[in-house]
Design a protein around this motif. Structure first.
Motif, PDB file in Angstrom:
ATOM      1  N   MET A   1     -16.827  67.068  -6.872  1.00 44.46           N
ATOM      2  CA  MET A   1     -18.095  66.292  -6.881  1.00 44.46           C
ATOM      3  C   MET A   1     -18.448  66.398  -8.412  1.00 44.46           C
ATOM      4  O   MET A   1     -19.045  65.208  -8.934  1.00 44.46           O
ATOM      5  N   VAL A   2     -18.470  67.218  -9.132  1.00 46.78           N
ATOM      6  CA  VAL A   2     -18.872  67.548 -10.442  1.00 46.78           C
ATOM      7  C   VAL A   2     -18.063  66.861 -11.205  1.00 46.78           C
ATOM      8  O   VAL A   2     -18.587  66.087 -12.213  1.00 46.78           O
ATOM      9  N   GLN A   3     -16.641  66.909 -10.965  1.00 49.97           N
ATOM     10  CA  GLN A   3     -15.700  66.161 -11.747  1.00 49.97           C
ATOM     11  C   GLN A   3     -15.657  64.551 -11.749  1.00 49.97           C
ATOM     12  O   GLN A   3     -15.862  63.925 -12.717  1.00 49.97           O
ATOM     13  N   ASP A   4     -16.182  64.146 -10.429  1.00 52.15           N
ATOM     14  CA  ASP A   4     -16.444  62.732 -10.338  1.00 52.15           C
ATOM     15  C   ASP A   4     -17.649  62.257 -11.036  1.00 52.15           C
ATOM     16  O   ASP A   4     -17.767  61.108 -11.599  1.00 52.15           O
ATOM     17  N   ALA A   5     -18.576  63.147 -11.102  1.00 52.10           N
ATOM     18  CA  ALA A   5     -19.983  62.715 -11.698  1.00 52.10           C
ATOM     19  C   ALA A   5     -19.546  62.510 -13.231  1.00 52.10           C
ATOM     20  O   ALA A   5     -20.041  61.866 -13.947  1.00 52.10           O
TER      21      ALA A   5
ATOM     22  N   THR B   1     -23.169  76.511 -11.446  1.00 51.36           N
ATOM     23  CA  THR B   1     -23.046  76.979  -9.973  1.00 51.36           C
ATOM     24  C   THR B   1     -22.196  76.106  -9.084  1.00 51.36           C
ATOM     25  O   THR B   1     -21.419  77.091  -8.165  1.00 51.36           O
ATOM     26  N   MET B   2     -22.452  74.848  -9.347  1.00 49.16           N
ATOM     27  CA  MET B   2     -21.297  74.045  -8.300  1.00 49.16           C
ATOM     28  C   MET B   2     -19.931  74.410  -8.686  1.00 49.16           C
ATOM     29  O   MET B   2     -19.026  74.471  -7.762  1.00 49.16           O
ATOM     30  N   MET B   3     -19.620  74.675  -9.824  1.00 50.47           N
ATOM     31  CA  MET B   3     -18.273  74.970 -10.249  1.00 50.47           C
ATOM     32  C   MET B   3     -17.827  76.256  -9.784  1.00 50.47           C
ATOM     33  O   MET B   3     -16.450  76.384  -9.611  1.00 50.47           O
TER      34      MET B   3
ATOM     35  N   VAL C   1     -14.593  71.257 -16.791  1.00 50.19           N
ATOM     36  CA  VAL C   1     -14.170  69.909 -16.450  1.00 50.19           C
ATOM     37  C   VAL C   1     -13.596  69.163 -17.384  1.00 50.19           C
ATOM     38  O   VAL C   1     -13.464  69.761 -18.658  1.00 50.19           O
ATOM     39  N   ARG C   2     -13.008  68.006 -17.090  1.00 51.52           N
ATOM     40  CA  ARG C   2     -12.185  67.327 -17.879  1.00 51.52           C
ATOM     41  C   ARG C   2     -12.980  65.975 -18.405  1.00 51.52           C
ATOM     42  O   ARG C   2     -13.701  65.360 -17.581  1.00 51.52           O
TER      43      ARG C   2
END
Ligand code: BYC
Length: 325
Positions: free
Chosen positions: A191-195, A180-182, A250-251
């Motif tokens: 924010m997702v990538q940072d987490a 959902t966030m992506m 994400v990476r």
């Protein structure tokens, strides 16, 4: 079953033989069965650490219950954290079947004499962390705990069956939150990538030290408490997670991560084992905060324990009076 309660209980050699044969036949050891002291101690250690992890593990996500972005997300998170309390309770009960006492195990945790998983000593900085904990931490828990459903000790194995069912719901809720966030804004994707960047390596450390530095693995595997080595389960987790990361977009923060055609598995970099040692020995980013919170909750819950004990005593006295009348 290696029952020891008959009048003709076999001598020590016979008991050991019966225990060994039960393990070899892949049958379960049950609470009333004879077992070597080391087997009992190892199980109490592992089950207690696991129970403590579930209870301390309520904190990092629990901090977000009041800050969840919608009623739906709040309800989901509430249910998940409550499940973790339930897992802790099943596990303390499993430890009690081995003669341990839950109050004593809690005292050991609070006094710093028993461990809990390193993963819960990291901070949850944004709501994306709730999603990544579900995806990585519960995903790692599934890799580690599904084989424990076949652990040789009956009550532990049976507790794991129910726990694993709930963990798979937990993992999916985390992944769904991240999907959902992506689909949201650039800021949400960042924010997702940072987490992901912050939780990847600590998640790999959940599986424990590498096999050549794991003092308990060989014996635990011989007793079939553990079914796979720490490195084997870590590898499974990486292989399972890479395609999920691709789908999410994400990476994973590991420049050495690549598919190895020959092995049919992914190669990946080495976690910082010194960091794991530091976190396990109480020097992670949040160890003090987690333990302080746990101590306070224990002290503030004293009246509940007293009330429950008084209520149970009253019920027992009434039952006794009723039986005598
Ligand atoms: N963190 O010889 P080794 C969850 C300790 S809850 C801290 O390999 P073993 C969830 C280890 O205990 C997840 N300590 O040990 C909850 C040992 O110390 P002692 C918890 C660690 O036992 C809420 C020493 O290092 N899962 O999923 O053969 C929300 C040497 O290690 C760690 C479990 O507890 C660590 N990461 O293997 C969301 C699963 N790693 O006792 C999710 C059950 C190692 O000798 N436990 N240590 O002083 C296991 O499968 C095994 O105990 C381990 C370690 C694989 C963790």
């Amino acid at each position: 079953m290696a029952t020891t309660h008959s009048a003709e209980a076999p001598d020590r050699d016979g008991l050991q033989e019966h225990f060994d044969a039960t393990i070899t036949r892949d049958q379960r050891i049950e609470p009333r069965d004879w077992m070597p002291d080391g087997y009992r101690k190892t199980l109490i250690r592992q089950i207690a650490q696991h129970a403590h992890s579930e209870i301390i593990g309520m904190q990092p996500e629990g901090e977000w219950i009041t800050k969840a972005p919608s009623l739906r997300r709040k309800a989901i998170l509430f249910a998940k954290v409550q499940d973790e309390a339930g897992h802790g309770l099943y596990l303390y009960s499993a430890a009690e079947t081995l003669g341990a006492d839950r109050a004593d195990l809690t005292a050991r945790l609070i006094e710093g004499r028993q461990k809990y998983s390193s993963i819960f000593n990291y901070p949850t900085l944004s709501f994306a962390d709730v999603g990544v904990i579900g995806w990585f931490v519960d995903g790692a828990a599934i890799c580690n705990q599904v084989p424990l459903c076949r652990s040789s000790y009956g009550p532990y194995a049976r507790a794991m069956v129910r726990i694993c069912k709930e963990e798979s719901f937990h993992q999916r809720q985390g992944y769904e939150l991240l999907l959902t966030m992506m689909r949201g804004t650039d800021a949400q994707r960042a924010m997702v990538q940072d987490a992901v960047d912050r939780w990847w390596w600590p998640s790999l450390m959940m599986f424990g030290p590498p096999d050549d530095a794991s003092p308990n693995s060989a014996q635990s595997m011989a007793w079939k408490i553990k079914r796979h080595s720490n490195d084997e389960l870590r590898q499974r987790f990486v292989d399972m997670t890479v395609p999920q990361a691709d789908k999410l977009g994400v990476r994973l923060p590991d420049p050495e991560l690549r598919w190895n055609e020959e092995r049919g598995r992914h190669d990946f970099g080495t976690p910082d084992w010194d960091e794991l040692k530091r976190v396990i020995t109480g020097n992670g980013p949040c160890n003090d905060r987690r333990m302080e919170r746990r101590r306070t909750a224990h002290e503030e819950g004293a009246w509940v324990r007293e009330a429950a004990t008084a209520h149970a005593a009253k019920q027992a006295a009434r039952a006794k009076d009723g039986a005598a009348a």
